[in-house]
Scaffold this motif. Structure first.
Motif, PDB file in Angstrom:
ATOM      1  N   GLU A  19      43.161  54.561  42.991  1.00  0.00           N
ATOM      2  CA  GLU A  19      44.436  54.218  43.621  1.00  0.00           C
ATOM      3  C   GLU A  19      44.235  53.844  45.076  1.00  0.00           C
ATOM      4  N   VAL A  20      45.117  52.993  45.567  1.00  0.00           N
ATOM      5  CA  VAL A  20      45.088  52.543  46.948  1.00  0.00           C
ATOM      6  C   VAL A  20      45.433  53.732  47.854  1.00  0.00           C
ATOM      7  N   VAL A  21      44.634  53.926  48.885  1.00  0.00           N
ATOM      8  CA  VAL A  21      44.836  55.048  49.805  1.00  0.00           C
ATOM      9  C   VAL A  21      46.237  54.980  50.409  1.00  0.00           C
ATOM     10  N   ARG A  22      46.946  56.081  50.316  1.00  0.00           N
ATOM     11  CA  ARG A  22      48.316  56.256  50.825  1.00  0.00           C
ATOM     12  C   ARG A  22      49.338  55.330  50.166  1.00  0.00           C
ATOM     13  N   GLU A  23      48.939  54.632  49.100  1.00  0.00           N
ATOM     14  CA  GLU A  23      49.858  53.749  48.370  1.00  0.00           C
ATOM     15  C   GLU A  23      49.576  53.867  46.864  1.00  0.00           C
ATOM     16  N   PRO A  24      49.805  55.045  46.284  1.00  0.00           N
ATOM     17  CA  PRO A  24      49.400  55.268  44.891  1.00  0.00           C
ATOM     18  C   PRO A  24      50.073  54.354  43.869  1.00  0.00           C
ATOM     19  N   HIS A  25      51.206  53.762  44.214  1.00  0.00           N
ATOM     20  CA  HIS A  25      51.904  52.909  43.248  1.00  0.00           C
ATOM     21  C   HIS A  25      51.596  51.425  43.433  1.00  0.00           C
ATOM     22  N   THR A  26      50.815  51.083  44.457  1.00  0.00           N
ATOM     23  CA  THR A  26      50.420  49.695  44.686  1.00  0.00           C
ATOM     24  C   THR A  26      49.336  49.305  43.682  1.00  0.00           C
ATOM     25  N   ILE A  27      49.524  48.159  43.047  1.00  0.00           N
ATOM     26  CA  ILE A  27      48.540  47.639  42.087  1.00  0.00           C
ATOM     27  C   ILE A  27      48.020  46.307  42.638  1.00  0.00           C
ATOM     28  N   PRO A  28      46.830  46.309  43.254  1.00  0.00           N
ATOM     29  CA  PRO A  28      46.275  45.062  43.794  1.00  0.00           C
ATOM     30  C   PRO A  28      45.961  44.052  42.688  1.00  0.00           C
ATOM     31  N   ALA A  29      45.813  42.799  43.084  1.00  0.00           N
ATOM     32  CA  ALA A  29      45.532  41.717  42.127  1.00  0.00           C
ATOM     33  C   ALA A  29      44.304  42.016  41.274  1.00  0.00           C
ATOM     34  N   VAL A  30      43.258  42.566  41.856  1.00  0.00           N
ATOM     35  CA  VAL A  30      42.039  42.853  41.096  1.00  0.00           C
ATOM     36  C   VAL A  30      42.330  43.842  39.969  1.00  0.00           C
ATOM     37  N   GLN A  31      43.223  44.779  40.210  1.00  0.00           N
ATOM     38  CA  GLN A  31      43.564  45.754  39.178  1.00  0.00           C
ATOM     39  C   GLN A  31      44.494  45.145  38.120  1.00  0.00           C
ATOM     40  N   ARG A  32      45.367  44.249  38.529  1.00  0.00           N
ATOM     41  CA  ARG A  32      46.215  43.554  37.553  1.00  0.00           C
ATOM     42  C   ARG A  32      45.353  42.682  36.635  1.00  0.00           C
ATOM     43  N   GLU A  33      44.364  42.018  37.217  1.00  0.00           N
ATOM     44  CA  GLU A  33      43.461  41.184  36.419  1.00  0.00           C
ATOM     45  C   GLU A  33      42.644  42.039  35.447  1.00  0.00           C
ATOM     46  N   ALA A  34      42.168  43.173  35.921  1.00  0.00           N
ATOM     47  CA  ALA A  34      41.402  44.071  35.048  1.00  0.00           C
ATOM     48  C   ALA A  34      42.294  44.635  33.941  1.00  0.00           C
ATOM     49  N   GLN A  35      43.552  44.935  34.273  1.00  0.00           N
ATOM     50  CA  GLN A  35      44.486  45.431  33.260  1.00  0.00           C
ATOM     51  C   GLN A  35      44.661  44.418  32.139  1.00  0.00           C
ATOM     52  N   ALA A  36      44.737  43.145  32.490  1.00  0.00           N
ATOM     53  CA  ALA A  36      44.858  42.086  31.483  1.00  0.00           C
ATOM     54  C   ALA A  36      43.619  42.058  30.582  1.00  0.00           C
ATOM     55  N   GLU A  37      42.448  42.279  31.151  1.00  0.00           N
ATOM     56  CA  GLU A  37      41.206  42.306  30.360  1.00  0.00           C
ATOM     57  C   GLU A  37      41.192  43.503  29.413  1.00  0.00           C
ATOM     58  N   VAL A  38      41.634  44.653  29.882  1.00  0.00           N
ATOM     59  CA  VAL A  38      41.683  45.855  29.037  1.00  0.00           C
ATOM     60  C   VAL A  38      42.619  45.624  27.861  1.00  0.00           C
ATOM     61  N   ASP A  39      43.815  45.141  28.153  1.00  0.00           N
ATOM     62  CA  ASP A  39      44.803  44.923  27.097  1.00  0.00           C
ATOM     63  C   ASP A  39      44.317  43.894  26.078  1.00  0.00           C
ATOM     64  N   ALA A  40      43.653  42.846  26.562  1.00  0.00           N
ATOM     65  CA  ALA A  40      43.125  41.823  25.657  1.00  0.00           C
ATOM     66  C   ALA A  40      42.020  42.395  24.770  1.00  0.00           C
ATOM     67  N   ALA A  41      41.141  43.190  25.356  1.00  0.00           N
ATOM     68  CA  ALA A  41      40.033  43.771  24.597  1.00  0.00           C
ATOM     69  C   ALA A  41      40.526  44.728  23.518  1.00  0.00           C
ATOM     70  N   GLU A  42      41.575  45.471  23.836  1.00  0.00           N
ATOM     71  CA  GLU A  42      42.101  46.471  22.909  1.00  0.00           C
ATOM     72  C   GLU A  42      43.167  45.912  21.971  1.00  0.00           C
ATOM     73  N   GLY A  43      43.703  44.734  22.285  1.00  0.00           N
ATOM     74  CA  GLY A  43      44.753  44.154  21.468  1.00  0.00           C
ATOM     75  C   GLY A  43      46.065  44.918  21.552  1.00  0.00           C
ATOM     76  N   ARG A  44      46.238  45.649  22.636  1.00  0.00           N
ATOM     77  CA  ARG A  44      47.434  46.466  22.866  1.00  0.00           C
ATOM     78  C   ARG A  44      47.448  46.860  24.336  1.00  0.00           C
ATOM     79  N   ALA A  45      48.571  47.343  24.794  1.00  0.00           N
ATOM     80  CA  ALA A  45      48.661  47.812  26.177  1.00  0.00           C
ATOM     81  C   ALA A  45      47.967  49.168  26.303  1.00  0.00           C
ATOM     82  N   VAL A  46      47.042  49.251  27.239  1.00  0.00           N
ATOM     83  CA  VAL A  46      46.358  50.505  27.569  1.00  0.00           C
ATOM     84  C   VAL A  46      46.448  50.642  29.089  1.00  0.00           C
ATOM     85  N   PRO A  47      47.573  51.157  29.581  1.00  0.00           N
ATOM     86  CA  PRO A  47      47.791  51.198  31.031  1.00  0.00           C
ATOM     87  C   PRO A  47      46.778  52.083  31.755  1.00  0.00           C
TER      88      PRO A  47
END
Length: 154
Positions: free
Chosen positions: A80-108
């Motif tokens: 998590e981003v220091v002092r901003e636990p709810h911030t999701i940077p672009a790199v993490q959004r891109e990685a989230q898309a890769e995880v979901d694609a690999a699993e064929g489902r949402a894996v937050p």
């Protein structure tokens, strides 16, 4: 070259991923992460490298062969981003898309505070360092199992 394997997966990484058992964890980290020192404390005891590769691209390669654990609530974690636990940077959004694609489902991703992330990484099976220059391109994945079609699931 081998058929049906992502060409980023070198022999050392394939060996480590294959050697991992159910519940073992792999860390994929950015270029700012203290990868060398953290990797010394892992089960493997040495750093694996994917220099010049972004974290999301490394996630795609690793998850092309690594099943995520379906027996736990959160098999994918992010720093998590220091002092901003709810911030999701672009790199993490891109990685989230890769995880979901690999699993064929949402894996937050679940977030892990920075110093807790370092400690968890030290207890992982292995660390794979990327050339990711953006901050917070650091992730932990828990290996699952591949069961035969007629095997019990639980």
């Amino acid at each position: 070259m081998l058929k049906n394997l992502d060409p980023l997966l070198n022999a050392d990484i394939l060996y480590a991923l294959r050697s991992m058992g159910h519940g073992d964890e792999v860390v994929i980290c950015d270029a700012n992460f203290p990868a060398e020192s953290v990797a010394r404390d892992t089960v493997l005891g040495q750093l694996l490298r994917l220099d010049g590769v972004s974290s999301p691209r490394a996630v795609r390669a690793v998850l092309s062969v690594l099943p995520l654990d379906t027996f736990i609530d959160h098999p994918a974690s992010r720093m998590e981003v220091v002092r901003e636990p709810h911030t999701i940077p672009a790199v993490q959004r891109e990685a989230q898309a890769e995880v979901d694609a690999a699993e064929g489902r949402a894996v937050p991703f679940v977030s892990i505070e920075r110093f807790a992330f370092y400690e968890r990484a030290r207890n992982a099976y292995c660390v794979i360092a990327t050339g990711e220059e953006r901050g917070y391109g650091c992730f932990v994945f828990t290996k699952g199992v591949l069961l035969a079609p007629d095997a019990p699931h639980g």
